[in-house]
Design a protein around this motif. Structure first.
Motif, PDB file in Angstrom:
ATOM      1  N   VAL A 133      -6.273   6.445  33.123  1.00  0.00           N
ATOM      2  CA  VAL A 133      -7.646   6.843  32.815  1.00  0.00           C
ATOM      3  C   VAL A 133      -8.240   5.773  31.906  1.00  0.00           C
ATOM      4  N   THR A 134      -9.197   5.009  32.418  1.00  0.00           N
ATOM      5  CA  THR A 134      -9.810   3.936  31.645  1.00  0.00           C
ATOM      6  C   THR A 134     -11.076   4.445  30.968  1.00  0.00           C
ATOM      7  N   GLY A 135     -11.405   3.850  29.816  1.00  0.00           N
ATOM      8  CA  GLY A 135     -12.584   4.311  29.082  1.00  0.00           C
ATOM      9  C   GLY A 135     -12.537   5.793  28.819  1.00  0.00           C
ATOM     10  N   ALA A 136     -11.375   6.286  28.424  1.00  0.00           N
ATOM     11  CA  ALA A 136     -11.122   7.723  28.392  1.00  0.00           C
ATOM     12  C   ALA A 136     -11.918   8.461  27.331  1.00  0.00           C
ATOM     13  N   GLY A 137     -12.194   7.806  26.173  1.00  0.00           N
ATOM     14  CA  GLY A 137     -12.828   8.541  25.090  1.00  0.00           C
ATOM     15  C   GLY A 137     -11.979   9.733  24.696  1.00  0.00           C
ATOM     16  N   ASP A 138     -12.615  10.899  24.563  1.00  0.00           N
ATOM     17  CA  ASP A 138     -11.850  12.107  24.233  1.00  0.00           C
ATOM     18  C   ASP A 138     -11.601  12.978  25.465  1.00  0.00           C
ATOM     19  N   LYS A 139     -11.845  12.439  26.655  1.00  0.00           N
ATOM     20  CA  LYS A 139     -11.627  13.180  27.899  1.00  0.00           C
ATOM     21  C   LYS A 139     -10.138  13.370  28.151  1.00  0.00           C
ATOM     22  N   ARG A 140      -9.738  14.601  28.483  1.00  0.00           N
ATOM     23  CA  ARG A 140      -8.357  14.888  28.832  1.00  0.00           C
ATOM     24  C   ARG A 140      -8.337  15.757  30.076  1.00  0.00           C
ATOM     25  N   TYR A 141      -7.382  15.479  30.955  1.00  0.00           N
ATOM     26  CA  TYR A 141      -7.271  16.202  32.214  1.00  0.00           C
ATOM     27  C   TYR A 141      -6.171  17.260  32.117  1.00  0.00           C
ATOM     28  N   PRO A 142      -6.208  18.251  32.995  1.00  0.00           N
ATOM     29  CA  PRO A 142      -5.234  19.352  32.907  1.00  0.00           C
ATOM     30  C   PRO A 142      -3.795  18.854  33.027  1.00  0.00           C
ATOM     31  N   ASP A 143      -2.924  19.471  32.257  1.00  0.00           N
ATOM     32  CA  ASP A 143      -1.494  19.162  32.369  1.00  0.00           C
ATOM     33  C   ASP A 143      -0.966  19.721  33.675  1.00  0.00           C
ATOM     34  N   LEU A 144      -0.432  18.833  34.503  1.00  0.00           N
ATOM     35  CA  LEU A 144       0.148  19.220  35.778  1.00  0.00           C
ATOM     36  C   LEU A 144       1.604  18.776  35.793  1.00  0.00           C
ATOM     37  N   PRO A 145       2.493  19.567  36.386  1.00  0.00           N
ATOM     38  CA  PRO A 145       3.925  19.260  36.305  1.00  0.00           C
ATOM     39  C   PRO A 145       4.324  17.943  36.945  1.00  0.00           C
ATOM     40  N   ASN A 146       3.540  17.472  37.912  1.00  0.00           N
ATOM     41  CA  ASN A 146       3.924  16.255  38.620  1.00  0.00           C
ATOM     42  C   ASN A 146       3.026  15.061  38.305  1.00  0.00           C
ATOM     43  N   VAL A 147       2.217  15.172  37.240  1.00  0.00           N
ATOM     44  CA  VAL A 147       1.270  14.098  36.895  1.00  0.00           C
ATOM     45  C   VAL A 147       1.517  13.622  35.469  1.00  0.00           C
TER      46      VAL A 147
END
Length: 336
Positions: A133-147
């Motif tokens: 994730v580039t230029g992420a800032g404070d963005k966070r994506y859902p925790d997934l078991p395979n990611v």
């Protein structure tokens, strides 16, 4: 606030895939930071509060020194590179301000795709996925078991795993299964070079999701360089096969954005501009909802505020002749 340079602290998400952003030789941990293993290079990159600063000074508008000491004037400066540990505003006044900002500083989502849908697509397609994730800032994506996510930015202080410049990514070839770049490529000096870097660090068949503005005024001041039409954005990713592409922000959102900057043009003082912006936002609130109608109209891409692309890394690029087939607007007809 004094930054803490802590070379002994283990950086988050450090792995064997980290390379020198100058020569791409592997990096190793030393007492002084992360060191390039190539004798002809030998650069050492500091670790600030556990975050490696992996900047190629000669090729970037940023410099390592911008992150190791507070400076004014030259470089990115503290107004752009935020410092880890600065406490957010607290109290009733701050809470009310945040609530007001959420009420008026928003866009109506009329897009048929998103970065979250892209992450879900990749997670479903691959048994294990590593996503940059580039230029992420404070963005966070859902925790997934395979990611597994690796978050990067040129801002120190919002939890990035690595501070780095997209022009020279500090990762080995074919490291990632997907790359996310939301509102990033308008802020780089050479977007074509950055997309080439994205392709380099992607595995064969890897995925990319990108959003860039089209009909938007300058934001982030001096760190804003480029705009793309839908076809221009598609050509930027000509080495990728399209899965989904379209409008990220609609014409109504673009019109609201334009009106806001029109109003701001009359003011110079910081406080006056702050209140003028808020007034313009309130005045255009109803207008934004028209995008839910316009998103379904043919030709809306010609006036879109922003566009997106989601696709996979291809073996052969599309030609400029074939590129014209991707046009999805309504060309204006001029009559005598």
């Amino acid at each position: 606030m004094q930054l803490r340079v802590s070379p002994a602290a283990p950086p988050r998400a450090l792995s064997d895939s980290l390379v020198c952003p100058r020569c791409r030789a592997p990096l190793i941990g030393r007492e002084t930071g992360l060191a390039c293993t190539a004798p002809q290079c030998g650069r050492v990159y500091p670790i600030v509060d556990g975050t490696p600063i992996l900047i190629h000074d000669e090729n970037s508008v940023f410099a390592v020194a911008d992150f190791t000491a507070r400076r004014g004037g030259e470089g990115a400066g503290p107004e752009t590179i935020k410092l880890r540990g600065e406490a957010p505003a607290r109290g009733l006044k701050a809470a009310l301000r945040r609530a007001a900002e959420r009420a008026i500083y928003f866009s109506v989502n009329a897009s048929d795709w998103s970065s979250e849908k892209s992450v879900d697509y990749v997670a479903r397609a691959l048994p294990e996925a590593r996503i940059l994730v580039t230029g992420a800032g404070d963005k966070r994506y859902p925790d997934l078991p395979n990611v597994r996510y690796v978050y990067t930015d040129v801002i120190l202080g919002q939890g990035a795993d690595h501070v780095c410049d997209l022009h020279d990514l500090p990762f080995a070839d074919a490291t990632f299964d997907a790359v996310i770049a939301v509102a990033v490529l308008e802020h780089v000096a050479d977007p074509y070079r950055c997309v080439a870097e994205i392709a380099r660090v992607l595995k064969p068949g890897g995925y990319v999701y990108s959003v860039t503005p089209f009909m938007q005024q300058v934001h982030m001041g001096r760190y804003d360089f480029t705009r793309f039409t839908f076809l221009g954005h598609r050509r930027l990713f000509r080495h990728f096969t399209e899965i989904k592409a379209g409008m990220a922000l609609g014409p109504a959102g673009a019109l609201a954005w334009s009106f806001e900057y029109f109003v701001l043009s009359f003011f110079r003082g910081r406080r006056a501009r702050k209140y003028a912006r808020a007034a313009a936002k309130v005045a255009t609130l109803p207008l934004k909802y028209l995008d839910r109608v316009l998103a379904k109209r043919e030709g809306s891409l010609d006036a879109a505020g922003g566009v997106y692309f989601f696709g996979t890394k291809a073996e052969q690029p599309i030609s400029d002749r074939d590129l014209l087939k991707f046009y999805r607007g309504l060309d204006v007809v001029y009559e005598d």
